[in-house]
Design an enzyme around this catalytic site. Structure first.
Site, PDB file in Angstrom:
ATOM      1  N   ASP A 145     -20.928 -15.418 -12.685  1.00 23.27           N
ATOM      2  CA  ASP A 145     -21.643 -14.978 -11.484  1.00 23.27           C
ATOM      3  C   ASP A 145     -22.753 -13.973 -11.811  1.00 23.27           C
ATOM      4  OD1 ASP A 145     -20.153 -12.800 -12.229  1.00 23.27           O
ATOM      5  OD2 ASP A 145     -19.128 -12.528 -10.313  1.00 23.27           O
ATOM      6  N   ASP A 166     -15.955  -1.742 -21.156  1.00 25.90           N
ATOM      7  CA  ASP A 166     -15.145  -1.658 -19.934  1.00 25.90           C
ATOM      8  C   ASP A 166     -13.660  -1.729 -20.278  1.00 25.90           C
ATOM      9  OD1 ASP A 166     -15.278  -4.307 -20.768  1.00 25.90           O
ATOM     10  OD2 ASP A 166     -16.322  -5.029 -19.006  1.00 25.90           O
ATOM     11  N   GLU A 226     -20.095  -6.199 -10.965  1.00 20.07           N
ATOM     12  CA  GLU A 226     -20.136  -7.422 -10.161  1.00 20.07           C
ATOM     13  C   GLU A 226     -21.407  -7.442  -9.315  1.00 20.07           C
ATOM     14  OE1 GLU A 226     -18.154  -9.714 -10.725  1.00 20.07           O
ATOM     15  OE2 GLU A 226     -16.048  -9.148 -10.788  1.00 20.07           O
ATOM     16  N   HIS A 271     -22.373 -11.298 -13.760  1.00 26.78           N
ATOM     17  CA  HIS A 271     -21.953  -9.908 -13.975  1.00 26.78           C
ATOM     18  C   HIS A 271     -22.124  -9.496 -15.435  1.00 26.78           C
ATOM     19  CE1 HIS A 271     -17.653 -11.434 -14.649  1.00 26.78           C
ATOM     20  NE2 HIS A 271     -17.813 -10.630 -15.673  1.00 26.78           N
TER      21      HIS A 271
HETATM   22  C1  GLP Z   1     -15.448 -10.145 -18.651  1.00 24.31           C
HETATM   23  C2  GLP Z   1     -15.990  -8.972 -19.450  1.00 24.31           C
HETATM   24  C3  GLP Z   1     -17.471  -9.107 -19.721  1.00 24.31           C
HETATM   25  C4  GLP Z   1     -17.753 -10.485 -20.259  1.00 24.31           C
HETATM   26  C5  GLP Z   1     -17.378 -11.527 -19.240  1.00 24.31           C
HETATM   27  C6  GLP Z   1     -17.656 -12.939 -19.701  1.00 24.31           C
HETATM   28  O1  GLP Z   1     -15.628 -10.008 -17.298  1.00 24.31           O
HETATM   29  N1  GLP Z   1     -15.736  -7.727 -18.824  1.00 24.31           N
HETATM   30  O2  GLP Z   1     -17.890  -8.108 -20.639  1.00 24.31           O
HETATM   31  O3  GLP Z   1     -19.123 -10.607 -20.573  1.00 24.31           O
HETATM   32  O4  GLP Z   1     -15.981 -11.398 -19.010  1.00 24.31           O
HETATM   33  O5  GLP Z   1     -16.592 -13.378 -20.480  1.00 24.31           O
HETATM   34  P1  GLP Z   1     -16.609 -14.618 -21.436  1.00 24.31           P
HETATM   35  O6  GLP Z   1     -17.460 -14.225 -22.591  1.00 24.31           O
HETATM   36  O7  GLP Z   1     -15.183 -14.815 -21.815  1.00 24.31           O
HETATM   37  O8  GLP Z   1     -17.167 -15.748 -20.671  1.00 24.31           O
END
Ligand code: GLP
Length: 261
Positions: A137, A68, A144, A139
Site C-alpha cells: 500500500d 521499526d 501507513e 507504506h
Molecule cells: C513491513 C516492514 C517494512 C517493509 C514492509 C514490506 O511492514 N515494516 O519495513 O518494507 O513490511 O515487506 P516485504 O519486504 O516483506 O514485502
C-alpha cells in the site's frame, strides 16, 4: 532519485550488497539503517555469504539501527524485529547486540519511546545508509497511508492490510500486533543515503505510485522524492508499472564509473 531497473532479484541483491560493503570499506564506523521484511533478505544473505567467505569488510565498528519494531510481543519473540534482524543479518556479519539499536517496545516506556529513539539516532551521528522496503500500500517502515511526511519516531496502528501481509510470519493472523513503533518519514529523510529495494509483481503498483505519482501522505513512500540521495533498486517485475523505465535504464547504463550509487 536514481532508479535502477535490473533484470533479476539476484542482480538487485548483489548491487545492494556492493553498495553497503563499499560504504563500510570507506567508513569503518558507519551507521547502517536496517529494514526487515522479505525484500532485503537476498541482500542480507549475500552480505552474510561474503562475510563467511572472508571477502566482505569488517563490521567490527559498524552500528546498526532498526526502522521499526512491533509493540506487544514478549521480549525475545522470534518475530520481533530485533531478534529477526540478528538472525537474518547482524549476528552473521559480526554486528554484536550492543551495536544494534531498535525502538524500545517496553510497555512502561511507550509514551517517550519515540523521543528516546530519535535521541539515540542523533547521538550516533545519524544513519549513513538506510535500507528500505515498500509495503504493497506504499507504506515505508510502518508509516501507513496518512502518515505525516515530516513525522518522527512514534507509536502507530497497523492497517488490516499490513497485518494480513505480515500474518505469514506468525502462527495465526490474530497474533500480528496491532501497534508498532516506527521511525517517522521525517526521521527516514534525515538518513544520508536511502536504498530502497523492491522485487516482484506485488510491488509494481506501489513503486509506480511512489516514484512517478504525486507526493502525498496517501502514498508514504512518495516522500522519497524529497530526498537528495535516494537509490531505488528494482527487478523487472517491480519496475513493470513505471512509465519511464526505459529512460532510467538508459541513465544507469550511461553512468560514469566514478559516480557510484
Ligand atoms: C513491513 C516492514 C517494512 C517493509 C514492509 C514490506 O511492514 N515494516 O519495513 O518494507 O513490511 O515487506 P516485504 O519486504 O516483506 O514485502
Amino acid at each position: 532519485m536514481e532508479i535502477v531497473p535490473l533484470a533479476t532479484s539476484r542482480a538487485v541483491a548483489e548491487l545492494a550488497a556492493d553498495t553497503i560493503e563499499s560504504l563500510v570499506r570507506s567508513r569503518a564506523g558507519s551507521v547502517l539503517g536496517l529494514a526487515t521484511g522479505s525484500s532485503p533478505l537476498p541482500t542480507y544473505r549475500e552480505l552474510s555469504r561474503r562475510h563467511a567467505a572472508g571477502t566482505g569488510p569488517s563490521y567490527a565498528e559498524v552500528r546498526a539501527f532498526l526502522l521499526d519494531e512491533y509493540v506487544g510481543l514478549p521480549p525475545g519473540h522470534p518475530q520481533s524485529y530485533r531478534v529477526t534482524i540478528a538472525r537474518q543479518l547482524t549476528d552473521r556479519i559480526g554486528i554484536t547486540g550492543d551495536r544494534l539499536t531498535g525502538p524500545d517496545p517496553d510497555p512502561d516506556g511507550l509514551p517517550d519511546a519515540g523521543e528516546r529513539y530519535e535521541s539515540a539516532l542523533a547521538a550516533a551521528g545519524g544513519v549513513d545508509l538506510q535500507v528500505l522496503g515498500i509495503g504493497a500500500d506504499g507504506h515505508l517502515a510502518f508509516n501507513e497511508p496518512g502518515s505525516s511526511l515530516s513525522s518522527h519516531t512514534r507509536l502507530k496502528t497497523l492497517t488490516d492490510q499490513t497485518r494480513a501481509d505480515n500474518a505469514r510470519f506468525f502462527a495465526s493472523p490474530a497474533e500480528v500486533p496491532r501497534h508498532v513503533l516506527t521511525q517517522g518519514l521525517g526521521t527516514i529523510l534525515r538518513s544520508r543515503h536511502l536504498l530502497l529495494i523492491a522485487t516482484g509483481a506485488g510491488k509494481a503498483a506501489a513503486i509506480a505510485a511512489a516514484l512517478e505519482g504525486p507526493l502525498g501522505a496517501s502514498c508514504p513512500a512518495s516522500v522519497l522524492q524529497l530526498h537528495r540521495h535516494t537509490t531505488v533498486l528494482l527487478d523487472a517485475a517491480a519496475a513493470a508499472g513505471l512509465e519511464r523505465a526505459g529512460h532510467y535504464r538508459e541513465v544507469y547504463d550511461a553512468k560514469p564509473d566514478w559516480q557510484g550509487l
